[in-house]
Design an enzyme around this catalytic site. Structure first.
Site, short mmCIF file in Angstrom:
data_model
loop_
_atom_site.label_atom_id
_atom_site.label_comp_id
_atom_site.label_asym_id
_atom_site.label_seq_id
_atom_site.Cartn_x
_atom_site.Cartn_y
_atom_site.Cartn_z
N SER A 1 0.83 -1.21 0.00
CA SER A 1 0.00 0.00 0.00
C SER A 1 0.86 1.26 0.00
O SER A 1 1.75 1.42 0.84
CB SER A 1 -0.89 0.04 1.25
N HIS B 1 -3.57 0.50 -4.85
CA HIS B 1 -3.05 -0.69 -5.53
C HIS B 1 -3.48 -0.63 -6.99
O HIS B 1 -4.66 -0.83 -7.30
CB HIS B 1 -3.56 -1.97 -4.86
N HIS C 1 -5.39 -9.08 -1.56
CA HIS C 1 -5.51 -9.37 -0.13
C HIS C 1 -6.67 -10.33 0.15
O HIS C 1 -7.68 -10.32 -0.56
CB HIS C 1 -5.78 -8.08 0.68
N TYR D 1 -8.71 -10.07 2.59
CA TYR D 1 -9.90 -9.34 3.05
C TYR D 1 -10.76 -8.85 1.89
O TYR D 1 -11.91 -8.48 2.08
CB TYR D 1 -9.54 -8.18 3.98
N GLU D 2 -10.19 -8.84 0.67
CA GLU D 2 -11.00 -8.44 -0.48
C GLU D 2 -12.04 -9.51 -0.82
O GLU D 2 -12.91 -9.27 -1.66
CB GLU D 2 -10.08 -8.17 -1.69
N ALA E 1 2.82 -2.12 3.81
CA ALA E 1 2.59 -1.07 4.80
C ALA E 1 2.18 -1.79 6.08
O ALA E 1 1.40 -2.74 6.03
CB ALA E 1 1.47 -0.15 4.34
N MET F 1 -1.81 -6.79 6.95
CA MET F 1 -2.88 -7.66 6.40
C MET F 1 -2.42 -8.37 5.12
O MET F 1 -3.26 -8.66 4.26
CB MET F 1 -4.11 -6.81 6.11
N SER F 2 -1.14 -8.62 4.99
CA SER F 2 -0.67 -9.19 3.71
C SER F 2 0.63 -9.95 3.91
O SER F 2 1.01 -10.28 5.03
CB SER F 2 -0.45 -8.06 2.71
N ASN G 1 2.17 3.82 10.41
CA ASN G 1 1.48 4.37 11.59
C ASN G 1 1.96 3.59 12.80
O ASN G 1 2.39 2.45 12.67
CB ASN G 1 -0.04 4.21 11.43
N HIS H 1 -6.82 4.24 6.39
CA HIS H 1 -6.11 3.90 5.15
C HIS H 1 -5.44 5.12 4.52
O HIS H 1 -4.40 5.00 3.89
CB HIS H 1 -7.07 3.23 4.17
N1 HPA Z 1 -2.75 -2.55 11.23
C1 HPA Z 1 -2.91 -3.46 10.26
N2 HPA Z 1 -2.49 -3.29 9.02
C2 HPA Z 1 -1.86 -2.14 8.72
C3 HPA Z 1 -1.66 -1.15 9.68
C4 HPA Z 1 -2.13 -1.36 11.00
O1 HPA Z 1 -1.98 -0.51 11.91
N3 HPA Z 1 -1.02 -0.12 9.05
C5 HPA Z 1 -0.84 -0.50 7.77
N4 HPA Z 1 -1.35 -1.72 7.56
#
Ligand code: HPA
Length: 278
Positions: free
Chosen positions: A30, A61, A83, A85-86, A113, A215-216, A239, A253
């Site tokens: 991401s 993406h 992903h 989750y998609e 990310a 998540m990947s 973050n 996001h």
């Molecule tokens: N949590 C999960 N997935 C992420 C995060 C997060 O804080 N930041 C970027 N992808």
């Protein structure tokens, strides 16, 4: 048509669309998609043009393959990943890695990310992935190797020791030092998402020994290691995880994509450095 025949059909389609014969593939996470713009002599293949290939549905993406040259190496870049989750199956999420293998690619660079769990991590940091926790794949449907094993691709019970190639890790450390980019190191944990973690989740993930959460990546790495590909993984910390409901703010996001823009040039410097040393 069995799965391997399907993967081969995609591989043949990609190879028919480019004269490049990549040895290294890169998956851009991401906000890191702009890295694909650095590829020279690029042949661009939208996912829509490929049979069986899942579509990228997430903002940030792009959904295309870029084949070309970077630092004098033939590379295949996935600009936009798939992903779980998609709503895709794990077989779909990891189809690109199967295809890369059948194209003759032996080395995979994965980027993502991630949220920083280690209390020393700051937004914008880069983290060399030294190991992972496959939370998404430990139970239920989340392991991409569930189902009949194709012995021609890899063993039924592959080891996940040294999943992240140690020689590639050393190259990444050297490349980062040469580029003057600080490089953190740690364990990445993969959750399914798409909801972010609660503060209680965050405290638990820390206790489990994870340094960054996302998540990947892990499904792709499991499949790459099943086929004995060499893997290098780097997270961009977009973050810092919030571990208390007393704290203001919440992950989103947009901040992930915004931080990705700042991380991308440093990620590029490291990946270029590793490519030069390969
Ligand atoms: N949590 C999960 N997935 C992420 C995060 C997060 O804080 N930041 C970027 N992808």
């Amino acid at each position: 048509m069995n799965d391997r025949a399907r993967f081969q059909e995609v591989a043949d389609t990609v190879l028919a669309r480019t004269g490049h014969r990549p040895a290294v593939a890169m998956v851009l996470g991401s906000g890191l998609g702009p890295l694909a713009g650095a590829v020279e002599d690029a042949d661009i293949i939208p996912y829509d043009d490929l049979p069986h290939w899942p579509k990228s549905t997430v903002p940030g993406h792009r959904g295309r393959l870029v084949a070309g040259r970077l630092e004098d190496q033939a590379v295949l870049v996935m600009q936009g990943r798939i992903h779980y989750y998609e709503g895709y199956s794990m077989a779909q999420v990891t189809l690109p890695v199967r295809v890369m293998h059948l194209m003759g690619i032996k080395t995979l660079f994965v980027t993502n990310a991630a949220g920083g769990l280690d209390k020393h991590f700051r937004t914008g940091d880069l983290m060399l992935i030294t190991d992972h926790i496959n939370l998404i794949g430990m139970v239920g449907e989340g392991n991409p190797l569930r189902g009949p094993n194709d012995d021609a691709l890899g063993p039924r019970f592959p080891s996940m020791n040294r999943a992240y190639d140690r020689a590639l890790q050393d190259l990444a450390r050297r490349a980062a030092a040469q580029a003057g980019v600080p490089l953190r190191e740690g364990v990445y944990i993969c959750l399914s998402g798409p909801s972010f973690e609660t503060p209680a989740d965050i405290r638990m993930l820390r206790l489990w020994g994870a340094d960054a959460v996302g998540m990947s990546t892990v499904p792709e790495v499991v499949v790459a290691r099943h086929m004995n590909m060499r893997v290098l993984g780097i997270s961009g910390i977009t973050n810092v995880a919030i571990d208390s409901n007393e704290a203001e703010g919440a992950p989103n996001h947009e901040e992930v994509l915004e931080a990705g823009k700042q991380i991308a040039p440093r990620m590029e410097a490291i990946l270029r450095g590793v490519l030069r040393m390969l």
